[in-house]
Design a protein around this motif. Sequence first.
Motif: not given
Length: 146
Positions: A113-142
């Motif tokens: 989430a911190s990586s996605l919110l960092d405005r100084e870095i421009r993430w590619s769509d693939t990278e954003r999807e990867e971060f969102l997938a991690i957030i989703n997977t880890e939330t399910d784990r919790l």
Amino acid sequence: MRAAQTSVQVRGPADADLEPGRALTIPMRSGEHVVGALVVVAGGFDSSGFGEAERRVLATFANQAALAVEQGQQEEQRNRAVALQETDRLRTALLKSVSHDLRTPLASIKASASSLLDREIRWSDTEREEFLAIINTETDRLTRLV
């Protein structure tokens, strides 16, 4: 551990032999506490009764019995203390385990989430999807943990 102090007083007719059918009560004391009583009833008409010698033997027996009762109580207290220590140890271990199991997915969620919110870095769509997938997977784990 303190040494047991016992005192025994024989209650019953003190001036003569105990008559048949009469009771003799011997409190079993440990320190200032009565831990039991020994009650003896004199036998039938043909018995010799309880004289001073028999009373001393009974007092000695009551004294030993009081010590045994106190030792049993002390052992029970020690066992309870050991059980409480073990319970505390297990509780601490469980809390550490749960804490660790919760921190691991939270760390991944926070980092993504911190990586996605960092405005100084421009993430590619693939990278954003990867971060969102991690957030989703880890939330399910919790969710499964809780």
